[in-house]
Design a protein around this motif. Sequence first.
Motif, mmCIF file in Angstrom:
data_model
loop_
_atom_site.group_PDB
_atom_site.id
_atom_site.type_symbol
_atom_site.label_atom_id
_atom_site.label_comp_id
_atom_site.label_asym_id
_atom_site.label_seq_id
_atom_site.Cartn_x
_atom_site.Cartn_y
_atom_site.Cartn_z
ATOM 1 N N TYR A 192 0.836 -1.202 0.000
ATOM 2 C CA TYR A 192 0.000 0.000 0.000
ATOM 3 C C TYR A 192 0.871 1.252 0.000
ATOM 4 O O TYR A 192 0.581 2.218 -0.705
ATOM 5 C CB TYR A 192 -0.911 -0.006 1.221
ATOM 6 N N TYR A 193 1.929 1.235 0.807
ATOM 7 C CA TYR A 193 2.860 2.371 0.834
ATOM 8 C C TYR A 193 3.469 2.594 -0.547
ATOM 9 O O TYR A 193 3.465 3.713 -1.076
ATOM 10 C CB TYR A 193 3.952 2.103 1.856
ATOM 11 N N ARG A 194 3.960 1.542 -1.149
ATOM 12 C CA ARG A 194 4.633 1.642 -2.458
ATOM 13 C C ARG A 194 3.685 2.119 -3.548
ATOM 14 O O ARG A 194 4.064 2.905 -4.422
ATOM 15 C CB ARG A 194 5.176 0.261 -2.825
ATOM 16 N N ASP A 195 2.427 1.669 -3.486
ATOM 17 C CA ASP A 195 1.468 2.016 -4.535
ATOM 18 C C ASP A 195 0.846 3.400 -4.340
ATOM 19 O O ASP A 195 0.101 3.867 -5.219
ATOM 20 C CB ASP A 195 0.349 0.974 -4.594
ATOM 21 N N ASN A 196 1.114 4.032 -3.203
ATOM 22 C CA ASN A 196 0.495 5.330 -2.919
ATOM 23 C C ASN A 196 1.529 6.334 -2.413
ATOM 24 O O ASN A 196 1.268 7.099 -1.481
ATOM 25 C CB ASN A 196 -0.629 5.164 -1.890
ATOM 26 N N LEU A 197 2.688 6.348 -3.046
ATOM 27 C CA LEU A 197 3.759 7.220 -2.583
ATOM 28 C C LEU A 197 3.364 8.693 -2.577
ATOM 29 O O LEU A 197 3.887 9.485 -1.782
ATOM 30 C CB LEU A 197 5.005 7.025 -3.454
ATOM 31 N N ASP A 198 2.430 9.059 -3.454
ATOM 32 C CA ASP A 198 2.014 10.463 -3.486
ATOM 33 C C ASP A 198 1.373 10.911 -2.174
ATOM 34 O O ASP A 198 1.389 12.098 -1.835
ATOM 35 C CB ASP A 198 1.044 10.697 -4.644
ATOM 36 N N LEU A 199 0.825 9.945 -1.414
ATOM 37 C CA LEU A 199 0.212 10.295 -0.133
ATOM 38 C C LEU A 199 1.240 10.703 0.907
ATOM 39 O O LEU A 199 0.922 11.402 1.868
ATOM 40 C CB LEU A 199 -0.599 9.111 0.407
ATOM 41 N N TRP A 200 2.460 10.249 0.724
ATOM 42 C CA TRP A 200 3.505 10.501 1.730
ATOM 43 C C TRP A 200 4.498 11.565 1.260
ATOM 44 O O TRP A 200 5.487 11.816 1.927
ATOM 45 C CB TRP A 200 4.250 9.202 2.058
ATOM 46 N N ALA A 201 4.226 12.159 0.106
ATOM 47 C CA ALA A 201 5.147 13.166 -0.432
ATOM 48 C C ALA A 201 4.971 14.496 0.293
ATOM 49 O O ALA A 201 3.854 14.970 0.496
ATOM 50 C CB ALA A 201 4.911 13.343 -1.930
ATOM 51 N N ARG A 202 6.081 15.091 0.681
ATOM 52 C CA ARG A 202 6.085 16.442 1.253
ATOM 53 C C ARG A 202 6.660 17.394 0.224
ATOM 54 O O ARG A 202 7.782 17.186 -0.259
ATOM 55 C CB ARG A 202 6.932 16.482 2.527
ATOM 56 N N PRO A 203 5.932 18.434 -0.134
ATOM 57 C CA PRO A 203 6.427 19.351 -1.166
ATOM 58 C C PRO A 203 7.584 20.197 -0.642
ATOM 59 O O PRO A 203 7.770 20.353 0.572
ATOM 60 C CB PRO A 203 5.211 20.236 -1.461
ATOM 61 N N GLU A 204 8.348 20.730 -1.571
ATOM 62 C CA GLU A 204 9.408 21.669 -1.195
ATOM 63 C C GLU A 204 8.789 22.879 -0.513
ATOM 64 O O GLU A 204 7.758 23.400 -0.927
ATOM 65 C CB GLU A 204 10.160 22.110 -2.447
ATOM 66 N N ARG A 205 9.428 23.334 0.550
ATOM 67 C CA ARG A 205 8.939 24.490 1.306
ATOM 68 C C ARG A 205 10.022 25.558 1.320
ATOM 69 O O ARG A 205 11.199 25.261 1.567
ATOM 70 C CB ARG A 205 8.601 24.069 2.745
ATOM 71 N N ARG A 206 9.618 26.788 1.070
ATOM 72 C CA ARG A 206 10.575 27.896 1.036
ATOM 73 C C ARG A 206 10.123 28.987 2.000
ATOM 74 O O ARG A 206 8.941 29.353 2.023
ATOM 75 C CB ARG A 206 10.706 28.451 -0.386
ATOM 76 N N THR A 207 11.069 29.479 2.779
ATOM 77 C CA THR A 207 10.783 30.521 3.753
ATOM 78 C C THR A 207 11.256 31.857 3.210
ATOM 79 O O THR A 207 12.443 32.011 2.860
ATOM 80 C CB THR A 207 11.479 30.221 5.090
ATOM 81 N N VAL A 208 10.326 32.802 3.118
ATOM 82 C CA VAL A 208 10.644 34.115 2.571
ATOM 83 C C VAL A 208 10.155 35.207 3.519
ATOM 84 O O VAL A 208 9.257 35.003 4.333
ATOM 85 C CB VAL A 208 9.999 34.328 1.185
ATOM 86 N N ARG A 212 4.553 25.565 -3.368
ATOM 87 C CA ARG A 212 4.016 25.969 -4.670
ATOM 88 C C ARG A 212 2.489 25.913 -4.644
ATOM 89 O O ARG A 212 1.894 24.985 -4.108
ATOM 90 C CB ARG A 212 4.544 25.061 -5.775
ATOM 91 N N GLY A 213 1.893 26.926 -5.240
ATOM 92 C CA GLY A 213 0.445 27.019 -5.258
ATOM 93 C C GLY A 213 -0.085 28.067 -4.306
ATOM 94 O O GLY A 213 -1.234 28.496 -4.435
ATOM 95 N N ALA A 253 9.801 33.190 -9.389
ATOM 96 C CA ALA A 253 11.029 33.819 -8.897
ATOM 97 C C ALA A 253 11.423 33.262 -7.541
ATOM 98 O O ALA A 253 12.597 32.973 -7.286
ATOM 99 C CB ALA A 253 10.835 35.332 -8.820
ATOM 100 N N VAL A 254 10.429 33.092 -6.662
ATOM 101 C CA VAL A 254 10.716 32.558 -5.326
ATOM 102 C C VAL A 254 11.257 31.136 -5.419
ATOM 103 O O VAL A 254 12.240 30.776 -4.760
ATOM 104 C CB VAL A 254 9.451 32.605 -4.447
ATOM 105 N N PHE A 255 10.656 30.305 -6.251
ATOM 106 C CA PHE A 255 11.051 28.902 -6.317
ATOM 107 C C PHE A 255 12.213 28.667 -7.283
ATOM 108 O O PHE A 255 12.701 27.542 -7.404
ATOM 109 C CB PHE A 255 9.844 28.025 -6.669
#
Length: 246
Positions: free
Chosen positions: A105-121, A148-149, A158-160
């Motif tokens: 289940y973990y392998r087939d649903n990796l998108d559920l555990w993805a953390r997006p890149e975070r930028r502090t500005v 992002r978003g 520009a930020v990313f």
Amino acid sequence: MSAAGQVVARVGGSVITTVELDERLAAIRNGPLGPRLPKDGTPAGVRLRRWVAQLLASEALLLHEAGHSVPSHDGSHPALDRAARALFDRVTADVMVSEAELFRYYRDNLDLWARPERRTVRQAVRNTRAQAAAVRRDDLGAPETLTRGQLSGPFEDAVFGAAPGAWIGPVRTVFGWHVAVLDGVEQGAVLPYDAVRESIHDDLLSAARGQAFDDWLAGRRAALIHLSPGYEHPGDPSLPDAVHRH
């Protein structure tokens, strides 16, 4: 009709009659949803009567299997909830989820555990480009951590696209002219299996136990509930007014 009423269903050694059915229907109609329910005698009212017969039979089945007496007519039998929980725990006590199922289940649903890149500005917005160009670092606002978003258009790009410590802007948006400093970048990542295994286990075990109990209950209903003609499931295709919704 006799004082005892006609038989609606037999559940194990118990009998549900039209007296119990009428009393439960009256209790439901006297509740907050009463004004919205179909009237007796209408096609929808007949289906409601069948639904309530199914409810009474299911309650009697749960109590029968748990060794309790038949519930009260208004559905407030104090043992009903305890009986249902005890049965659920008993029937599903041996249900397990294998390590292979968890990892699959973990392998087939990796998108559920993805953390997006975070930028502090830290940023500031001014009405004109000249005003934005005159902003100093001390004029910038408090740090904001963004993904992002949360921004839009050229300013987000520009930020990313900037390196940590870079000065960004002035960049025009619908809100005005933006300038910012990129304080830090937290790279995107997929949470490792060990970090999410417990939550996956809880979710899959809950689903497996629910399915096991549903299967068991369906078998016991088929074996122990005997409905009188006219009180079949409202979705029974043999009925001329069958309606089956979930």
